[in-house]
Enzyme design. Structure first.
Site, PDB file in Angstrom:
ATOM      1  NE  ARG A  91      -3.921  -1.895   2.564  1.00  0.00           N
ATOM      2  CZ  ARG A  91      -3.777  -2.850   3.458  1.00  0.00           C
ATOM      3  NH1 ARG A  91      -2.764  -3.066   3.958  1.00  0.00           N
ATOM      4  NH2 ARG A  91      -4.698  -3.885   3.334  1.00  0.00           N
ATOM      5  CG  ASP A 151      -7.120  -3.152   8.397  1.00  0.00           C
ATOM      6  OD1 ASP A 151      -6.202  -3.434   7.897  1.00  0.00           O
ATOM      7  OD2 ASP A 151      -7.440  -1.880   8.170  1.00  0.00           O
ATOM      8  NE  ARG A 154      -9.620  -7.324   4.784  1.00  0.00           N
ATOM      9  CZ  ARG A 154      -8.948  -6.422   4.027  1.00  0.00           C
ATOM     10  NH1 ARG A 154      -7.926  -5.763   4.458  1.00  0.00           N
ATOM     11  NH2 ARG A 154      -9.381  -6.297   2.757  1.00  0.00           N
ATOM     12  CG  HIS A 178      -5.587   0.277   6.031  1.00  0.00           C
ATOM     13  ND1 HIS A 178      -6.161  -0.652   6.147  1.00  0.00           N
ATOM     14  CD2 HIS A 178      -5.632   0.599   4.511  1.00  0.00           C
ATOM     15  CE1 HIS A 178      -6.698  -1.352   4.946  1.00  0.00           C
ATOM     16  NE2 HIS A 178      -6.285  -0.494   4.090  1.00  0.00           N
TER      17      HIS A 178
END
Length: 318
Positions: A91, A151, A154, A178
């Site tokens: 990312r 997140d 998850r 993140h």
């Protein structure tokens, strides 16, 4: 005949932007949903496709176009525009192109909708959020990132699967970046009010050992890369997560969400960086951060995560 009322605008009509629009319509988050994308043909097609399903959702209208004027009157703006993450790409490697895009694209949108709460969704969301605050001059309460809301979802899903309980009864947060340096807050997590670290396994279930927790954490960090490898993008879950953030703002919910905000004053000795901590989200945007207790290891990991993000900020002159 367009219904009047709450309006959200979504910048970027790609996989994530359209998933947010679809999720918002299904949940009845807003009465008006606007899509903005520089690809006029693409955004027009997406608006038409979504509009054809309006019979089956709570009353709403869908509009769109390539110009910031489509965002006028917005209560919430969700910014998803940016470079697409490629298989195997971090990312943080997306930062340069996306920061440049944010610099040029976001200020005219804020000018068109000066009263909107702005939620940055595009990756790397923490650094992009920091840059967006610099480019727009908005206060940290009114511009923040989607952070680790996805997140944390998850994490809760994987814990529910491991422990054999409903995901709605799992309360656990991911803090920090993140991304790869994110931090699971095991010491404050609970299942049905039972501290996670005291959890006794149900019959037929494996203990939630340190090794199991480490495996779950690795899965949370790596799962996006696996999804991108398989289908090219993550979109459904982040669409639901972003729509849920918008809903918390529009409904003035005072809901605790781990969004990414600017630490303009020191928190745990960390300052001048955007990262995620459990935060109260309401009609005024991202408000008070909760003083969540952390173990010494979690606090050290949070500080390391902040350093990772600060290094990147410096690299791009932020």
């Amino acid at each position: 005949m367009e219904p009047r009322g709450r309006k959200i605008s979504i910048i970027g009509a790609g996989a994530v932007g359209t998933a947010i629009a679809y999720s918002a319509l299904i949940r009845g988050v807003a009465r008006q949903v606007a899509l903005m994308d520089v690809n006029a043909e693409k955004v027009a097609a997406e608006v038409l496709d979504l509009s054809h399903g309006l019979e089956f959702v709570p009353r709403a209208a869908v509009t769109g176009g390539p110009d910031p004027s489509v965002c006028a009157g917005s209560d919430v703006i969700l910014f998803t525009a940016g470079a697409k993450q490629k298989p195997g790409q971090s990312r943080l490697e997306l930062a340069e192109a996306t920061i440049a895009l944010t610099r040029t694209a976001l200020p005219p949108i804020v000018e068109a909708a000066p009263d909107a709460i702005v939620v940055m969704v595009t990756n790397p969301v923490d650094v992009v959020t920091y840059a967006a605050l610099k480019f727009t001059g908005l206060p940290r309460t009114r511009l923040f990132g989607s952070g680790t809301v996805l997140d944390s979802s998850r994490l809760r899903f994987l814990l529910s699967e491991h422990c054999g309980v409903s995901v709605q009864n799992v309360h656990a947060y991911i803090a920090g970046e993140h991304g790869d340096s994110e931090v699971p807050l095991w010491s404050s997590a609970t299942i049905g009010g039972v501290p996670l670290l005291d959890w006794e396994p149900l019959p037929g279930r494996e203990p939630l050992s340190a090794a199991a927790r480490e495996s779950i954490h690795a899965e949370v960090v790596g799962t996006a890369y696996r999804i991108i490898q398989g289908k090219g993008a993550t979109n459904y879950a982040i669409g639901l997560a972003a729509a849920r953030i918008a809903e918390a703002v529009l409904a003035d919910e005072h809901r605790v969400l781990p969004v990414s905000t600017l630490l303009d004053e020191p928190v745990h000795g960390i300052a001048d960086v955007c990262l995620s901590l459990p935060t109260v989200v309401d009609a005024d945007g991202a408000g008070r951060r909760l003083p969540v207790s952390m173990s010494a290891d979690e606090l050290a990991a949070l500080r390391a995560s902040a350093t990772t993000l600060q290094d990147l900020q410096r690299r791009f002159g932020l």
